[in-house]
Design a protein around this motif. Structure first.
Motif, PDB file in Angstrom:
ATOM      1  N   LEU A 136       7.319  17.630  11.460  1.00  0.00           N
ATOM      2  CA  LEU A 136       7.674  17.176  10.121  1.00  0.00           C
ATOM      3  C   LEU A 136       7.674  18.362   9.162  1.00  0.00           C
ATOM      4  O   LEU A 136       6.832  19.259   9.278  1.00  0.00           O
ATOM      5  N   PRO A 137       8.575  18.366   8.198  1.00  0.00           N
ATOM      6  CA  PRO A 137       8.568  19.432   7.197  1.00  0.00           C
ATOM      7  C   PRO A 137       7.409  19.259   6.232  1.00  0.00           C
ATOM      8  O   PRO A 137       6.824  18.181   6.125  1.00  0.00           O
ATOM      9  N   ALA A 138       7.083  20.321   5.533  1.00  0.00           N
ATOM     10  CA  ALA A 138       5.995  20.253   4.554  1.00  0.00           C
ATOM     11  C   ALA A 138       6.284  19.222   3.475  1.00  0.00           C
ATOM     12  O   ALA A 138       5.355  18.661   2.873  1.00  0.00           O
ATOM     13  N   SER A 139       7.561  18.941   3.242  1.00  0.00           N
ATOM     14  CA  SER A 139       7.945  17.958   2.231  1.00  0.00           C
ATOM     15  C   SER A 139       7.560  16.537   2.624  1.00  0.00           C
ATOM     16  O   SER A 139       7.652  15.617   1.812  1.00  0.00           O
ATOM     17  N   ALA A 140       7.105  16.333   3.867  1.00  0.00           N
ATOM     18  CA  ALA A 140       6.673  15.010   4.323  1.00  0.00           C
ATOM     19  C   ALA A 140       5.262  14.682   3.852  1.00  0.00           C
ATOM     20  O   ALA A 140       4.838  13.525   3.930  1.00  0.00           O
ATOM     21  N   VAL A 141       4.521  15.685   3.391  1.00  0.00           N
ATOM     22  CA  VAL A 141       3.155  15.445   2.921  1.00  0.00           C
ATOM     23  C   VAL A 141       3.201  14.653   1.621  1.00  0.00           C
ATOM     24  O   VAL A 141       3.933  14.991   0.688  1.00  0.00           O
ATOM     25  N   LEU A 142       2.409  13.580   1.567  1.00  0.00           N
ATOM     26  CA  LEU A 142       2.334  12.756   0.365  1.00  0.00           C
ATOM     27  C   LEU A 142       1.102  13.135  -0.438  1.00  0.00           C
ATOM     28  O   LEU A 142      -0.026  13.031   0.051  1.00  0.00           O
ATOM     29  N   GLY A 143       1.313  13.574  -1.672  1.00  0.00           N
ATOM     30  CA  GLY A 143       0.209  13.907  -2.550  1.00  0.00           C
ATOM     31  C   GLY A 143      -0.419  15.245  -2.239  1.00  0.00           C
ATOM     32  O   GLY A 143       0.039  16.011  -1.393  1.00  0.00           O
ATOM     33  N   ASP A 144      -1.491  15.521  -2.948  1.00  0.00           N
ATOM     34  CA  ASP A 144      -2.238  16.769  -2.798  1.00  0.00           C
ATOM     35  C   ASP A 144      -3.213  16.614  -1.643  1.00  0.00           C
ATOM     36  O   ASP A 144      -4.059  15.714  -1.645  1.00  0.00           O
ATOM     37  N   ALA A 145      -3.105  17.472  -0.647  1.00  0.00           N
ATOM     38  CA  ALA A 145      -3.987  17.380   0.520  1.00  0.00           C
ATOM     39  C   ALA A 145      -5.455  17.460   0.116  1.00  0.00           C
ATOM     40  O   ALA A 145      -6.314  16.845   0.756  1.00  0.00           O
ATOM     41  N   ALA A 146      -5.763  18.194  -0.951  1.00  0.00           N
ATOM     42  CA  ALA A 146      -7.158  18.331  -1.379  1.00  0.00           C
ATOM     43  C   ALA A 146      -7.722  17.018  -1.897  1.00  0.00           C
ATOM     44  O   ALA A 146      -8.944  16.829  -1.941  1.00  0.00           O
ATOM     45  N   ASP A 147      -6.843  16.099  -2.291  1.00  0.00           N
ATOM     46  CA  ASP A 147      -7.274  14.816  -2.857  1.00  0.00           C
ATOM     47  C   ASP A 147      -6.980  13.657  -1.909  1.00  0.00           C
ATOM     48  O   ASP A 147      -7.074  12.503  -2.309  1.00  0.00           O
ATOM     49  N   VAL A 165       0.840  -1.201   0.000  1.00  0.00           N
ATOM     50  CA  VAL A 165       0.000   0.000   0.000  1.00  0.00           C
ATOM     51  C   VAL A 165       0.876   1.254   0.000  1.00  0.00           C
ATOM     52  O   VAL A 165       0.636   2.197  -0.762  1.00  0.00           O
ATOM     53  N   VAL A 166       1.923   1.251   0.828  1.00  0.00           N
ATOM     54  CA  VAL A 166       2.804   2.420   0.905  1.00  0.00           C
ATOM     55  C   VAL A 166       3.610   2.582  -0.379  1.00  0.00           C
ATOM     56  O   VAL A 166       3.730   3.694  -0.912  1.00  0.00           O
ATOM     57  N   ALA A 167       4.161   1.478  -0.888  1.00  0.00           N
ATOM     58  CA  ALA A 167       4.950   1.568  -2.118  1.00  0.00           C
ATOM     59  C   ALA A 167       4.095   2.059  -3.277  1.00  0.00           C
ATOM     60  O   ALA A 167       4.535   2.904  -4.079  1.00  0.00           O
ATOM     61  N   GLY A 168       2.868   1.544  -3.391  1.00  0.00           N
ATOM     62  CA  GLY A 168       1.980   1.992  -4.454  1.00  0.00           C
ATOM     63  C   GLY A 168       1.613   3.454  -4.319  1.00  0.00           C
ATOM     64  O   GLY A 168       1.555   4.192  -5.306  1.00  0.00           O
ATOM     65  N   ALA A 169       1.378   3.915  -3.078  1.00  0.00           N
ATOM     66  CA  ALA A 169       1.041   5.319  -2.851  1.00  0.00           C
ATOM     67  C   ALA A 169       2.217   6.229  -3.193  1.00  0.00           C
ATOM     68  O   ALA A 169       2.037   7.306  -3.782  1.00  0.00           O
ATOM     69  N   LEU A 170       3.421   5.812  -2.819  1.00  0.00           N
ATOM     70  CA  LEU A 170       4.608   6.597  -3.163  1.00  0.00           C
ATOM     71  C   LEU A 170       4.773   6.718  -4.668  1.00  0.00           C
ATOM     72  O   LEU A 170       5.076   7.795  -5.194  1.00  0.00           O
ATOM     73  N   SER A 171       4.586   5.608  -5.377  1.00  0.00           N
ATOM     74  CA  SER A 171       4.745   5.633  -6.827  1.00  0.00           C
ATOM     75  C   SER A 171       3.721   6.542  -7.487  1.00  0.00           C
ATOM     76  O   SER A 171       4.030   7.281  -8.423  1.00  0.00           O
ATOM     77  N   GLU A 172       2.485   6.507  -6.993  1.00  0.00           N
ATOM     78  CA  GLU A 172       1.416   7.275  -7.619  1.00  0.00           C
ATOM     79  C   GLU A 172       1.415   8.736  -7.206  1.00  0.00           C
ATOM     80  O   GLU A 172       1.139   9.631  -8.022  1.00  0.00           O
ATOM     81  N   LEU A 173       1.737   9.020  -5.933  1.00  0.00           N
ATOM     82  CA  LEU A 173       1.539  10.357  -5.391  1.00  0.00           C
ATOM     83  C   LEU A 173       2.822  11.076  -5.005  1.00  0.00           C
ATOM     84  O   LEU A 173       2.797  12.294  -4.799  1.00  0.00           O
ATOM     85  N   GLY A 174       3.918  10.341  -4.880  1.00  0.00           N
ATOM     86  CA  GLY A 174       5.132  10.925  -4.332  1.00  0.00           C
ATOM     87  C   GLY A 174       5.854  11.874  -5.268  1.00  0.00           C
ATOM     88  O   GLY A 174       5.741  11.790  -6.495  1.00  0.00           O
ATOM     89  N   THR A 175       6.623  12.783  -4.669  1.00  0.00           N
ATOM     90  CA  THR A 175       7.500  13.653  -5.453  1.00  0.00           C
ATOM     91  C   THR A 175       8.743  12.862  -5.859  1.00  0.00           C
ATOM     92  O   THR A 175       9.001  11.763  -5.350  1.00  0.00           O
ATOM     93  N   ALA A 176       9.512  13.445  -6.755  1.00  0.00           N
ATOM     94  CA  ALA A 176      10.741  12.780  -7.180  1.00  0.00           C
ATOM     95  C   ALA A 176      11.668  12.539  -5.996  1.00  0.00           C
ATOM     96  O   ALA A 176      12.306  11.477  -5.889  1.00  0.00           O
ATOM     97  N   ALA A 177      11.758  13.518  -5.085  1.00  0.00           N
ATOM     98  CA  ALA A 177      12.633  13.373  -3.918  1.00  0.00           C
ATOM     99  C   ALA A 177      12.128  12.272  -2.983  1.00  0.00           C
ATOM    100  O   ALA A 177      12.921  11.485  -2.447  1.00  0.00           O
ATOM    101  N   GLN A 178      10.812  12.205  -2.756  1.00  0.00           N
ATOM    102  CA  GLN A 178      10.251  11.167  -1.888  1.00  0.00           C
ATOM    103  C   GLN A 178      10.484   9.783  -2.474  1.00  0.00           C
ATOM    104  O   GLN A 178      10.852   8.840  -1.757  1.00  0.00           O
ATOM    105  N   LYS A 179      10.284   9.653  -3.770  1.00  0.00           N
ATOM    106  CA  LYS A 179      10.505   8.357  -4.411  1.00  0.00           C
ATOM    107  C   LYS A 179      11.977   7.943  -4.325  1.00  0.00           C
ATOM    108  O   LYS A 179      12.295   6.781  -4.021  1.00  0.00           O
ATOM    109  N   ALA A 180      12.871   8.883  -4.595  1.00  0.00           N
ATOM    110  CA  ALA A 180      14.296   8.574  -4.573  1.00  0.00           C
ATOM    111  C   ALA A 180      14.759   8.150  -3.182  1.00  0.00           C
ATOM    112  O   ALA A 180      15.638   7.297  -3.031  1.00  0.00           O
ATOM    113  N   GLU A 181      14.148   8.734  -2.153  1.00  0.00           N
ATOM    114  CA  GLU A 181      14.565   8.425  -0.788  1.00  0.00           C
ATOM    115  C   GLU A 181      14.076   7.065  -0.318  1.00  0.00           C
ATOM    116  O   GLU A 181      14.796   6.357   0.397  1.00  0.00           O
ATOM    117  N   TRP A 182      12.853   6.683  -0.721  1.00  0.00           N
ATOM    118  CA  TRP A 182      12.239   5.513  -0.101  1.00  0.00           C
ATOM    119  C   TRP A 182      12.026   4.318  -1.013  1.00  0.00           C
ATOM    120  O   TRP A 182      12.134   3.167  -0.560  1.00  0.00           O
TER     121      TRP A 182
END
Length: 380
Positions: free
Chosen positions: A214-225, A95-112
């Motif tokens: 946590l920094p704002a960069s910790a947010v995954l995806g668009d909060a509105a969605d 679930v987490v890996a799929g969410a990162l792939s779909e919603l994550g930023t380039a930096a989040q994906k590269a890190e995790w």
């Protein structure tokens, strides 16, 4: 499991089956009964090499599926996990890996993502909270904005493999609504306490978040969605849990049918008695219906069908009700030996009973379906 698989899917399922027979045998499960992790790190890394961690991740992000339908492919793994009562955080990690792939930023994906896909690191999805929010309850963990940061406080439980995970995907509530946050488990203010569990091979923890900044960069995806994203992730988790439950039911009935033909009473095999034939017929109907519902739920989530929420909840309600009953009947068929720890049936009963409580009970999903129908019909 789907009635018709491609040759690649058949090979994939067979490879997973043989691996689990070797690495997750009943002997191994019993030996690790009191192990705080429940499995060896090499076991999970080798499973990752087989594709267990990458099926919901896009090819550009390093993943890829067998058939082009990652949810269906992963459900095959879940089915084999259930048939072997296998250990490992298959649901949360994917679930987490799929969410990162779909919603994550380039930096989040590269890190995790590299660590998750390679099996070197684990991730956990932290959605449920203490009773009464441990199944399909409200999200009460708070994410309070503080300048360009968030301060997160509250408790999440149960969280599978929380103590072994490097990353938590925490669902919290901010003033604007739901928000998902990537929380490294070594962050100041994060503590994990072990929880007891009925399943011998799965481990859960209670995660306390005490003013975690946590920094704002910790947010995954668009909060509105975020609400839509969380719903899709919940549907994925339920589909994988259903696959495991149906696999365990399948194995339990297989063991029991073999026993009934080999066990003689008054000079006749148990399977020849009319009353037992009726019970076997009922159990077979429950199992085949559970197969069909789990498969349909996987298809609906894969295709993101508008009616997926109803299909998934209907499937979870049925299997959560009939699954434990089926395995309990299997135990009764065995008589006294069925209730001993030395017999293997309880391993599958534990998997099914646990699955029936995670991600919403039968009653939770019936209530959810009722609410959907009332809203559709305009009932107040």
């Amino acid at each position: 499991m789907e009635l018709e698989l491609t040759s690649d899917q058949e090979f994939f399922a067979e490879t997973t089956r043989k691996f689990l027979e070797d690495k997750a045998s009943v002997t191994e499960l019993r030996a690790r009964r009191h192990d705080p992790v429940g499995f060896d790190g090499d076991y999970w890394r080798q499973g990752a090499e087989l594709g267990w961690t990458s099926l919901l991740v896009s090819e550009p992000d390093g993943g890829g599926s067998i058939s082009g339908r990652g949810v269906a492919d992963l459900a095959l793994v879940g089915f084999e996990f259930g048939r072997h009562a296998a250990p490992g955080p298959l649901v949360g990690n994917n679930v987490v890996a799929g969410a990162l792939s779909e919603l994550g930023t380039a930096a989040q994906k590269a890190e995790w993502l590299p660590g998750l896909l390679g099996g070197e690191r684990l991730a956990a999805w932290a959605l449920a909270e203490p009773r009464p929010n441990d199944r399909l309850g409200e999200v009460l963990v708070e994410a309070t904005p503080k300048g360009d940061r968030y301060v997160v406080s509250g408790t999440k439980q149960p969280v599978e493999s929380a103590d072994q995970s490097a990353l938590l995907l925490v669902v919290a509530r901010s003033p604007e609504g739901l928000v998902q946050l990537l929380v490294p488990t070594d962050s100041p203010g994060v503590s994990v306490g072990a929880m007891g569990g009925v399943d011998l091979s799965r481990r859960f923890g209670s995660v306390t978040l005490d003013h975690v900044e946590l920094p704002a960069s910790a947010v995954l995806g668009d909060a509105a969605d975020a609400e839509r994203a969380v719903e899709h992730q919940l549907e994925l988790a339920i589909v994988l849990e259903l696959a495991e439950m149906v696999g365990a039911m399948d194995k339990a009935l297989e063991i029991t049918i073999e026993w009934a033909f080999n066990r003689y009473s008054f000079g006749r095999p148990l399977a020849s008695y009319q009353e037992l034939k009726h019970r076997f017929a009922d159990m077979k109907i429950w199992l085949e219906a559970s197969h069909a519902l789990a498969d349909e739920a996987a298809r609906a989530v894969q295709d993101r069908s508008p009616g997926a929420i109803e299909i998934v909840s209907g499937a979870k309600a049925y299997v959560s009700a009939k699954g434990p009953e089926l395995v309990q009947d299997c135990i009764q068929m065995h008589g006294g030996i069925g209730v001993t720890f030395d017999h293997d049936l309880h391993l599958y009963l534990r998997r099914v009973v646990l699955g029936s409580k995670l991600w919403g009970t039968a009653a939770d999903h019936r209530n959810r379906l009722t609410t959907i129908l009332e809203q559709r019909e305009g009932v107040r």
